[in-house]
Write an enzyme that holds these catalytic residues in place. Structure first.
Site, short mmCIF file in Angstrom:
data_model
loop_
_atom_site.label_atom_id
_atom_site.label_comp_id
_atom_site.label_asym_id
_atom_site.label_seq_id
_atom_site.Cartn_x
_atom_site.Cartn_y
_atom_site.Cartn_z
N THR A 10 1.16 -1.37 0.30
CA THR A 10 -0.17 0.19 0.18
C THR A 10 1.46 1.29 0.38
OG1 THR A 10 -1.87 -1.09 1.03
CG2 THR A 10 -1.93 1.31 1.09
N VAL A 11 1.74 1.67 0.80
CA VAL A 11 2.78 2.63 0.61
C VAL A 11 4.01 2.47 0.31
CG1 VAL A 11 4.19 3.85 2.60
CG2 VAL A 11 2.31 2.59 3.23
N LYS A 87 7.10 1.48 12.79
CA LYS A 87 7.34 1.99 13.99
C LYS A 87 7.53 0.79 14.70
CE LYS A 87 2.88 1.45 12.67
NZ LYS A 87 2.09 1.96 12.14
N GLY A 116 1.30 8.92 10.10
CA GLY A 116 1.05 9.06 8.89
C GLY A 116 1.46 10.20 8.46
N GLU A 172 -2.86 -2.67 10.00
CA GLU A 172 -1.72 -2.86 9.44
C GLU A 172 -2.04 -4.59 9.10
OE1 GLU A 172 1.91 -1.97 10.35
OE2 GLU A 172 0.58 -0.05 10.84
N LYS A 187 4.74 3.86 18.66
CA LYS A 187 4.30 5.90 18.42
C LYS A 187 4.80 6.62 19.57
CE LYS A 187 1.37 5.05 14.35
NZ LYS A 187 0.30 4.82 13.52
N GLY A 284 -2.79 5.68 5.93
CA GLY A 284 -3.41 5.98 4.87
C GLY A 284 -2.05 5.58 3.62
#
Ligand code: HSE
Length: 382
Positions: A10-11, A87, A116, A172, A187, A284
């Site tokens: 996705t990323v 992370k 994000g 995730e 985080k 996202g």
């Protein structure tokens, strides 16, 4: 600067597409699994990246500690700048990577690992240069914020809200870390490392939203509250660092209630700057990819450090953090904490505690669950 990308999910896809249009940056090879190298820009061995002299930066967006850690070490030792959205990697190995980056005179930046698209760690790491940071935290998980918003505003079930968050690319691969608060905990660990030069790895407490039911949602709304998952970190008066995650109930005057969908609200309190609040999409493809690109652009501008190489792993001490809690327990179960109010609803009982320590509340819930009781609890926001 040419940026190699580790991972094309996705990323990773978002990072490559953004690199094609970014000023001063261009996409390099992309590391994928064997058998997935169906296009010329995809490679299946890390050596193809570390031995490519045209690659300046390695951006890791695979997730997980291994093989990401081995790849990070290889990239840094090969003199490549290293940027990550991971992370879990930074929470487990951050201080080692910060030292390795310093030894090899390259950058190690991880803005995309927290918030994000929100430039939280970016701004925090600038703020620490000139201000003393007193506390950090806020809404740091997009998946659970999306789920809580859907459950409370539309009455959607927990299972449907989670399924939607997965389809939208917020969760995730295994959403357990999101819903149990572990993702938000990682985080806040990173934020503490940046703000206080201590990466807390022990003494941490996290409670997620996996006990929050549709009935809890109706009950708290009938009392004028809305629930958000909040990560808290800071420096106590005795110099120790605290770090924990738990659901918090907010009344209608709280700014947290305006944070909807996959948005995050990241905050820090500077001794001189006062309270700084940043809101934006916390999960996202495009928001997270934008944070990876921001770190790459920062490297072009000469930035090298987000976690100081002097940062050390340490313990969190949550014993001085105190809240009142709303707790739901089965009607026939006693909560071993001082109780102020009690209301029976069907086979459950909702209790309001006196002010108790975070440690005491989390331990009491754990003990009741070990005996088979279903428990939900949330701090009452002040
Ligand atoms: N699963 C994470 C979240 C992704 O929902 O916040 C961004 O870190």
């Amino acid at each position: 600067m040419k940026v190699a990308v580790l991972g094309y999910g996705t990323v990773g896809f978002g990072v490559v597409e953004m690199l094609k249009k970014a000023e001063g940056l261009e996409p390099g090879p992309v590391l994928v699994r064997p058998g997935k190298d169906d296009e010329p820009f995809k490679v299946t061995s890390m050596e193809a990246i570390t031995e490519d002299p045209s690659v300046d930066v390695v951006a890791e967006v695979m997730g997980g500690v291994e093989p990401a850690f081995s790849y990070a070490c290889a990239a840094l030792k090969a003199g490549k700048h290293f940027v990550t959205s991971n992370k879990a990697l930074v929470a487990a190995k951050g201080p080692e990577l910060a030292k390795l980056a310093e030894e090899n005179h390259v950058a190690f930046l991880f803005s995309a690992a927290c918030g994000g698209g929100v430039p939280f760690l970016h701004n925090l790491s600038l703020a620490v240069q000139s201000d003393e940071i007193l506390s950090v935290g806020g809404i740091l998980n997009g998946t659970t914020n999306y789920m809580l918003d859907q459950m409370q505003s539309t009455g959607m079930s927990y299972a449907d809200a989670l399924s939607d968050a997965q389809k939208l690319g917020y969760a995730e691969a295994d959403p357990t870390a999101d819903v149990t608060g572990l993702d938000a905990l990682r985080k806040i660990m990173l934020a503490c490392a940046v703000a206080f030069e201590v990466l807390p790895v022990e003494g941490l407490l996290h409670e997620g939203i996996d006990s929050f039911s549709a009935a809890d949602s109706s009950y708290i709304q009938s009392k004028g509250f809305a629930c958000r998952l909040i990560a808290s970190g800071g420096k106590a008066e005795n110099g120790s660092v605290y770090a924990y995650v738990e659901p918090v109930l907010f009344d209608s005057s709280a700014a947290e209630r305006s944070v909807l969908k996959n948005f995050n609200m990241a905050k820090y309190n500077g001794k001189n700057a006062g309270r700084i609040v940043m809101i934006g999409q916390g999960a996202g493809r495009w928001p997270t990819a934008s944070a990876v690109l921001r770190d790459c652009s920062d490297i072009c501008s000469g930035r090298r450090i987000m976690m100081k190489p002097s940062c050390k792993a340490g313990s969190a001490d949550n014993s001085a953090c105190v809240h009142r809690y709303l707790v739901r327990v089965p009607a026939d179960v006693a909560l071993p904490l001082p109780i102020k109010e009690k209301e029976a609803v069907g086979e459950s009982c909702y209790l309001i505690t006196d002010a108790v320590s975070v440690q005491a509340m989390h331990e009491a819930a754990k003990a009741l669950r070990e005996n088979g009781a279903s428990v939900f609890f949330a701090a009452i926001g002040e």
